[in-house]
Design an enzyme around this catalytic site. Structure first.
Site, short mmCIF file in Angstrom:
data_model
loop_
_atom_site.label_atom_id
_atom_site.label_comp_id
_atom_site.label_asym_id
_atom_site.label_seq_id
_atom_site.Cartn_x
_atom_site.Cartn_y
_atom_site.Cartn_z
N ASN A 164 -4.62 -1.89 16.69
CA ASN A 164 -4.09 -1.26 18.04
C ASN A 164 -4.91 -1.41 19.09
OD1 ASN A 164 -6.38 0.46 17.26
ND2 ASN A 164 -5.27 2.45 17.75
N LYS A 187 -14.53 -8.22 10.94
CA LYS A 187 -13.46 -8.68 10.22
C LYS A 187 -12.15 -7.93 11.23
CE LYS A 187 -10.81 -6.47 7.43
NZ LYS A 187 -9.50 -6.59 8.18
N ALA A 189 -8.21 -6.73 11.87
CA ALA A 189 -7.00 -6.73 11.20
C ALA A 189 -6.21 -7.98 11.18
CB ALA A 189 -6.19 -5.31 11.79
N GLY A 241 -10.59 2.67 12.18
CA GLY A 241 -9.40 2.77 11.33
C GLY A 241 -9.04 4.04 10.79
N LEU A 264 -12.46 7.27 12.98
CA LEU A 264 -11.36 7.36 12.12
C LEU A 264 -10.04 8.04 12.98
CD1 LEU A 264 -13.35 8.36 8.88
CD2 LEU A 264 -12.84 6.18 9.79
N GLU A 394 -0.53 11.67 11.78
CA GLU A 394 -0.65 11.02 12.78
C GLU A 394 0.83 10.25 13.32
OE1 GLU A 394 -4.21 8.19 12.27
OE2 GLU A 394 -4.50 8.78 14.44
N SER A 454 -11.43 7.86 27.21
CA SER A 454 -12.19 6.56 27.00
C SER A 454 -12.91 6.21 28.03
CB SER A 454 -11.10 5.66 26.09
OG SER A 454 -10.52 6.03 25.40
P1 NAP Z 1 -6.59 0.76 8.73
O1 NAP Z 1 -5.48 0.60 7.78
O2 NAP Z 1 -7.56 1.88 8.04
O3 NAP Z 1 -7.21 -0.54 8.82
C1 NAP Z 1 -8.37 -0.69 9.83
C2 NAP Z 1 -9.19 -2.02 9.49
O4 NAP Z 1 -9.63 -1.91 7.99
C3 NAP Z 1 -8.42 -3.24 9.42
O5 NAP Z 1 -9.29 -4.33 9.73
C4 NAP Z 1 -7.83 -3.47 7.88
O6 NAP Z 1 -7.52 -4.60 7.53
C5 NAP Z 1 -9.26 -2.86 7.33
N1 NAP Z 1 -9.02 -2.49 5.82
C6 NAP Z 1 -8.03 -1.80 5.28
N2 NAP Z 1 -8.05 -1.60 4.13
C7 NAP Z 1 -9.47 -1.94 3.84
C8 NAP Z 1 -10.35 -2.06 2.81
N3 NAP Z 1 -10.03 -1.32 1.44
N4 NAP Z 1 -11.63 -2.43 2.75
C9 NAP Z 1 -11.99 -2.97 3.86
N5 NAP Z 1 -11.57 -3.18 5.04
C10 NAP Z 1 -10.12 -2.51 5.08
O7 NAP Z 1 -6.05 1.43 10.05
P2 NAP Z 1 -5.03 0.78 10.84
O8 NAP Z 1 -3.82 1.18 10.60
O9 NAP Z 1 -5.41 -0.56 11.14
O10 NAP Z 1 -5.64 1.57 12.43
C11 NAP Z 1 -5.00 2.76 12.88
C12 NAP Z 1 -5.87 3.69 12.41
O11 NAP Z 1 -7.01 3.39 13.15
C13 NAP Z 1 -5.46 5.13 12.69
O12 NAP Z 1 -5.77 6.16 11.88
C14 NAP Z 1 -6.22 5.37 14.13
O13 NAP Z 1 -6.45 6.92 14.44
C15 NAP Z 1 -7.58 4.64 13.66
N6 NAP Z 1 -8.34 4.18 14.94
C16 NAP Z 1 -9.15 5.23 15.30
C17 NAP Z 1 -10.12 4.81 16.31
C18 NAP Z 1 -11.38 5.73 16.83
O14 NAP Z 1 -12.13 5.07 17.62
N7 NAP Z 1 -11.58 6.89 16.05
C19 NAP Z 1 -9.87 3.91 17.29
C20 NAP Z 1 -8.56 2.93 16.91
C21 NAP Z 1 -8.00 3.53 15.73
P3 NAP Z 1 -6.07 -5.10 7.21
O15 NAP Z 1 -5.23 -4.11 8.27
O16 NAP Z 1 -6.09 -6.55 7.61
O17 NAP Z 1 -5.89 -4.97 5.62
#
Ligand code: NAP
Length: 491
Positions: A164, A187, A189, A241, A264, A394, A454
């Site tokens: 994002n 790494k 996304a 993530g 998270l 969310e 932020s």
């Molecule tokens: P996500 O599915 O958790 O993915 C985040 C990252 O983790 C991506 O690079 C993804 O790679 C990787 N990933 C997924 N499964 C993994 C595994 N089993 N092992 C290692 N890496 C893995 O989250 P998203 O959908 O991309 O992002 C949205 C989420 O991020 C939302 O919940 C949002 O609230 C959160 N977020 C939090 C913040 C904060 O600062 N608190 C900031 C921004 C976003 P791939 O997608 O390539 O598999």
């Protein structure tokens, strides 16, 4: 689309790096595999990028391990200069970086340019922090010894970022890692690798030595990252993530007791009291809700509006959201781009259908857009019942759900009634109430009469299931430092 615009998009994508960046070299995946990157505004393939397997992962991690000694020994001033050079290069390349980001992620160009500036600011902030890493020398209470306390880099670090904010979530980790003297494997996304690969080119140009930052793109994040994390070669994992993936990674980190930073998910509340300035509250809601088209962990997910002002607030918000133009982020005058993919668009649509089925009134939007791309229009829902799924999940889209409240105690309980605790927003002109509510709210951050919190110079992060640790501010660099205590006998 004019031929000139089309040519510029094509040339930006053609010029973008598409290989892995490991040990200072650009190379294909060992398997020769590639993955597709899509434009979410058309659903079409933009290009293909090297798709790492676990062998490439080991190469990256071993490169980071080998470079750690040199990085730890690098003078803080030198680390700071590299980061400042990267900051300047990002500003020089702002337009190209923004276009690349818009093409792979969808956000409007103006927002993408804003993210480039925000992302670069982490490099400037941590350049300034790099030369201020402190320590201590003190007398033991008994007087017979001295304590020498120094900060050392935690060591090679694994950094995992979401789609994002394709650049800023990376610089928020790479900046403090370099400032602290840590090497890393990042790494991004798989949906948005181009921005981070472009950043690797900038870091290389800025003088980051080989092996200090390695970029691994893979379609198999779990399979590639798990052995690396469990190996214990890296001493730190910094993840941004979802909470679900964060929990899996925390378990993997337990194996070798890695230091962790976890940014998270969120479920932010946006509270408007009866004494608030309604126009300012509406503008704040536009930011808290519509930044990144709602695809932000900080996005207002639950809007609690005092019963006496909910009707005028809802009407003004629907008017403002109705003025927003939806379309391809690269086009002039667009405020809302597509959702990142069909799954995300369909999830938003499901949550809206669920709320409407439970009795919410639709003031604006409410139906996904047809045609190509993954668009969902700005949507305002009033009187969303508390049984609706969107109060606990969310939304991650441009949907503002409003519900009335009557009393301060009641709304504080509602705000805290979630497993998340990232950020909440409060609008009131009563200073005592503002502070009382801000202190009672369970979250790492509170926006008081402001819709965006932020800031690279402030500690960003959550409590409860929103995470561990803080990024930015004075604390961001601490996440990449260990404290060493050397006891010295004096008798
Ligand atoms: P996500 O599915 O958790 O993915 C985040 C990252 O983790 C991506 O690079 C993804 O790679 C990787 N990933 C997924 N499964 C993994 C595994 N089993 N092992 C290692 N890496 C893995 O989250 P998203 O959908 O991309 O992002 C949205 C989420 O991020 C939302 O919940 C949002 O609230 C959160 N977020 C939090 C913040 C904060 O600062 N608190 C900031 C921004 C976003 P791939 O997608 O390539 O598999």
């Amino acid at each position: 689309m004019s031929a000139v615009v089309q040519d510029r998009e094509t040339s930006i994508v053609n010029a973008a790096p598409k290989q892995l960046y490991i040990n200072g070299e650009w190379r294909d995946a060992r398997s020769g595999n590639t993955l597709e990157v899509h434009d979410p505004s058309t659903g079409k393939v933009l290009c293909r990028v090297a798709d790492a397997s676990v062998e490439d992962g080991w190469d990256a991690l071993h490169a980071a391990e080998a470079a750690q000694g040199e990085m730890a020994a690098m003078a803080p001033r030198k680390r700071a200069e590299i980061l400042m050079r990267a900051f300047e290069l990002m500003h020089q390349r702002k337009d190209d970086l923004a276009l690349l980001m818009t093409l792979e992620m969808g956000k409007p160009l103006a927002e993408a340019a804003g993210e480039v500036v925000y992302a670069a600011e982490f490099f400037r902030h941590f350049a300034e922090e790099a030369t201020r890493i402190g320590g201590n020398y003190q007398t033991a209470p008994a007087g017979n010894a001295r304590f020498l306390i120094r900060k050392e880099p935690v060591g090679p670090s694994i950094l995992i970022t979401p789609w994002n904010f394709p650049l800023a979530m990376g610089t928020r980790k790479i900046g403090p890692a370099i400032a602290a003297g840590c090497t890393s494997v990042l790494k991004p996304a798989a949906q948005t690798p181009l921005s981070m690969l472009a950043l690797a080119g900038i870091l290389e140009e800025a003088g980051v030595p080989a092996g200090v930052v390695n970029i691994l793109v893979t379609s198999n994040s779990g399979g590639v990252m798990e052995p690396l994390i469990r190996s214990g070669i890296a001493r730190k994992l910094s993840f941004t993530g979802s909470t679900a993936v964060g929990k899996i990674l925390l378990e993997q980190c337990a194996d070798k007791v890695l230091r962790t930073s976890m940014e998270l998910g969120g479920n932010a509340a946006f509270v408007v009291f009866e004494d608030a300035d309604l126009d300012k509250a509406v503008e704040g809601a536009m930011l808290a809700k519509m930044r990144n088209s709602g695809e932000a962990c900080t996005a207002a997910n639950r809007m609690f509006i005092h019963r006496s002002v909910i009707s005028p607030f809802a009407q003004k918000l629907a008017e403002r959201m109705g003025e927003l133009k939806v379309g391809r982020g690269v086009d002039e005058g667009i405020h809302v781009g597509p959702m990142v993919d069909a799954t995300q668009r369909d999830k938003v649509a499901d949550l809206v259908d669920d709320a409407v089925g439970a009795g919410a009134e639709v003031l604006l939007g409410g139906e996904p857009e047809g045609g190509e791309g993954f668009f969902y229009p700005p949507t305002v829902l009033k009187d969303v019942p508390r049984s609706a799924r969107m109060w606990s999940e969310e939304i991650f889209g441009p949907v503002a759900p409003l519900t009335p409240f009557d009393a301060e105690d009641e709304v504080v309980d509602l705000v805290n009634d979630t497993e998340y605790g990232l950020v909440n927003y409060v609008y009131t002109n009563d200073l005592t109430r503002a502070l009382r509510v801000a202190e009672s709210i369970e979250s790492g951050m509170v926006g008081l009469n402001q819709g965006v919190v932020s800031n690279p110079a402030a500690p960003f992060g959550g409590i409860k299931e929103s995470g561990l640790g803080r990024e930015g501010g004075e604390t961001g660099i601490e996440e990449f430092l260990e404290t060493k205590y050397i006891g010295i006998a004096m008798d």
